[in-house]
Design an enzyme around this catalytic site. Sequence first.
Site: not given
Length: 148
Positions: A56, A93
Amino acid sequence: SGSLGTLICLNLTRAGLGQSAFIGIGGDPMLGTTTRDALMALDTDAGTDAVVIVGEIGGAMEEAAAEYAKGMAKPMVAFIAGSAAPPGKKMGHAGAIVTGNAGSYTSKRSALENAGVVVVYTPSQIAVAVAAGLGAGHSGGPIAARRH
Protein backbone atom coordinates in the site's frame (compact mmCIF):
# COMPACT_ATOMS: atom_id res chain seq x y z
CA SER A 1 -5.09 -5.59 5.37
CA GLY A 2 -5.69 -9.17 6.35
CA SER A 3 -8.96 -9.05 4.45
CA LEU A 4 -7.20 -8.16 1.19
CA GLY A 5 -4.65 -10.92 1.73
CA THR A 6 -7.41 -13.44 2.38
CA LEU A 7 -9.20 -12.35 -0.80
CA ILE A 8 -6.03 -12.86 -2.82
CA CYS A 9 -5.48 -16.33 -1.34
CA LEU A 10 -9.09 -17.18 -2.23
CA ASN A 11 -8.59 -15.95 -5.81
CA LEU A 12 -5.37 -17.97 -6.15
CA THR A 13 -7.07 -21.09 -4.79
CA ARG A 14 -10.04 -20.66 -7.17
CA ALA A 15 -7.52 -20.43 -10.02
CA GLY A 16 -6.01 -23.76 -8.97
CA LEU A 17 -2.91 -22.23 -7.37
CA GLY A 18 -1.94 -23.09 -3.81
CA GLN A 19 -0.03 -21.02 -1.28
CA SER A 20 3.17 -22.07 0.46
CA ALA A 21 3.26 -19.07 2.82
CA PHE A 22 1.29 -15.98 3.77
CA ILE A 23 3.54 -13.44 5.47
CA GLY A 24 1.82 -10.41 6.99
CA ILE A 25 4.33 -7.65 7.71
CA GLY A 26 2.07 -4.70 8.54
CA GLY A 27 2.98 -1.06 8.89
CA ASP A 28 3.71 -0.82 12.60
CA PRO A 29 6.79 1.12 13.78
CA MET A 30 8.39 -2.05 15.22
CA LEU A 31 8.57 -4.82 12.62
CA GLY A 32 9.75 -8.38 13.00
CA THR A 33 10.73 -8.60 9.33
CA THR A 34 10.73 -6.52 6.16
CA THR A 35 9.43 -7.12 2.67
CA ARG A 36 13.01 -7.59 1.49
CA ASP A 37 13.63 -10.19 4.24
CA ALA A 38 10.48 -12.04 3.17
CA LEU A 39 11.61 -12.04 -0.49
CA MET A 40 15.00 -13.41 0.50
CA ALA A 41 13.36 -16.29 2.38
CA LEU A 42 10.85 -17.05 -0.39
CA ASP A 43 13.52 -16.85 -3.07
CA THR A 44 15.40 -19.78 -1.52
CA ASP A 45 12.28 -21.77 -0.54
CA ALA A 46 12.10 -24.82 -2.80
CA GLY A 47 8.36 -25.10 -2.08
CA THR A 48 7.58 -21.67 -3.54
CA ASP A 49 7.21 -21.29 -7.30
CA ALA A 50 6.15 -17.61 -7.53
CA VAL A 51 5.72 -14.64 -5.21
CA VAL A 52 2.86 -12.18 -4.79
CA ILE A 53 3.51 -8.84 -3.08
CA VAL A 54 0.56 -6.85 -1.79
CA GLY A 55 1.47 -3.41 -0.54
CA GLU A 56 0.00 0.00 0.00
CA ILE A 57 1.05 3.60 -0.24
CA GLY A 58 3.27 4.89 2.54
CA GLY A 59 6.61 3.66 3.77
CA ALA A 60 9.41 2.45 1.52
CA MET A 61 9.48 -1.32 2.04
CA GLU A 62 8.32 -2.22 -1.46
CA GLU A 63 10.88 0.11 -3.00
CA ALA A 64 13.66 -1.45 -0.89
CA ALA A 65 12.43 -4.95 -1.76
CA ALA A 66 12.47 -4.10 -5.47
CA GLU A 67 16.27 -3.92 -5.33
CA TYR A 68 16.41 -7.56 -4.20
CA ALA A 69 13.63 -8.59 -6.59
CA LYS A 70 15.82 -7.69 -9.58
CA GLY A 71 17.86 -10.84 -9.01
CA MET A 72 14.99 -13.24 -8.37
CA ALA A 73 14.28 -15.92 -10.95
CA LYS A 74 10.78 -16.74 -9.63
CA PRO A 75 7.85 -14.96 -11.26
CA MET A 76 6.61 -12.05 -9.18
CA VAL A 77 3.31 -10.20 -9.22
CA ALA A 78 2.41 -7.16 -7.12
CA PHE A 79 -0.60 -5.06 -6.26
CA ILE A 80 -0.21 -1.69 -4.53
CA ALA A 81 -3.35 -0.33 -2.84
CA GLY A 82 -3.92 3.40 -2.77
CA SER A 83 -3.56 4.44 -6.40
CA ALA A 84 -6.55 6.79 -6.08
CA ALA A 85 -5.45 8.41 -2.80
CA PRO A 86 -5.24 12.20 -3.09
CA PRO A 87 -1.63 13.45 -3.11
CA GLY A 88 -0.52 14.94 0.20
CA LYS A 89 -3.52 13.61 2.15
CA LYS A 90 -2.68 11.79 5.38
CA MET A 91 -4.46 8.45 5.34
CA GLY A 92 -5.76 6.63 8.41
CA HIS A 93 -3.97 3.30 7.97
CA ALA A 94 -0.82 2.71 10.03
CA GLY A 95 1.77 2.83 7.25
CA ALA A 96 0.00 5.09 4.78
CA ILE A 97 2.07 8.24 5.18
CA VAL A 98 3.70 9.43 1.97
CA THR A 99 6.64 11.82 2.30
CA GLY A 100 7.45 13.63 -0.94
CA ASN A 101 7.54 11.01 -3.69
CA ALA A 102 8.89 8.21 -1.45
CA GLY A 103 6.15 5.75 -0.60
CA SER A 104 3.81 7.01 -3.29
CA TYR A 105 1.88 4.68 -5.56
CA THR A 106 3.90 5.85 -8.58
CA SER A 107 7.23 5.41 -6.81
CA LYS A 108 6.41 1.89 -5.62
CA ARG A 109 4.95 0.81 -8.95
CA SER A 110 7.97 2.13 -10.88
CA ALA A 111 10.49 0.49 -8.55
CA LEU A 112 8.75 -2.88 -8.79
CA GLU A 113 8.27 -2.72 -12.57
CA ASN A 114 11.91 -1.71 -13.06
CA ALA A 115 12.83 -4.83 -11.07
CA GLY A 116 10.84 -7.03 -13.47
CA VAL A 117 7.81 -7.49 -11.22
CA VAL A 118 4.42 -7.56 -12.96
CA VAL A 119 2.28 -4.94 -11.20
CA VAL A 120 -1.48 -5.30 -11.62
CA TYR A 121 -4.17 -2.65 -11.17
CA THR A 122 -6.69 -4.71 -9.20
CA PRO A 123 -6.48 -7.71 -6.87
CA SER A 124 -8.70 -9.69 -9.24
CA GLN A 125 -5.87 -9.65 -11.82
CA ILE A 126 -3.31 -11.34 -9.54
CA ALA A 127 -4.20 -15.01 -10.15
CA VAL A 128 -4.21 -14.55 -13.93
CA ALA A 129 -0.84 -12.77 -13.82
CA VAL A 130 0.67 -15.46 -11.58
CA ALA A 131 -0.60 -18.24 -13.86
CA ALA A 132 0.86 -16.43 -16.87
CA GLY A 133 4.20 -16.03 -15.09
CA LEU A 134 4.30 -19.72 -14.26
CA GLY A 135 3.42 -20.79 -17.79
CA ALA A 136 0.83 -23.20 -19.11
CA GLY A 137 2.61 -26.33 -17.86
CA HIS A 138 2.50 -25.39 -14.17
CA SER A 139 0.93 -28.04 -11.96
CA GLY A 140 -0.90 -25.64 -9.66
CA GLY A 141 1.74 -25.81 -6.95
CA PRO A 142 2.38 -23.32 -4.17
CA ILE A 143 2.58 -19.58 -4.44
CA ALA A 144 3.77 -17.44 -1.56
CA ALA A 145 1.34 -14.64 -0.85
CA ARG A 146 2.82 -11.69 1.00
CA ARG A 147 0.79 -8.81 2.27
CA HIS A 148 1.83 -5.47 3.69
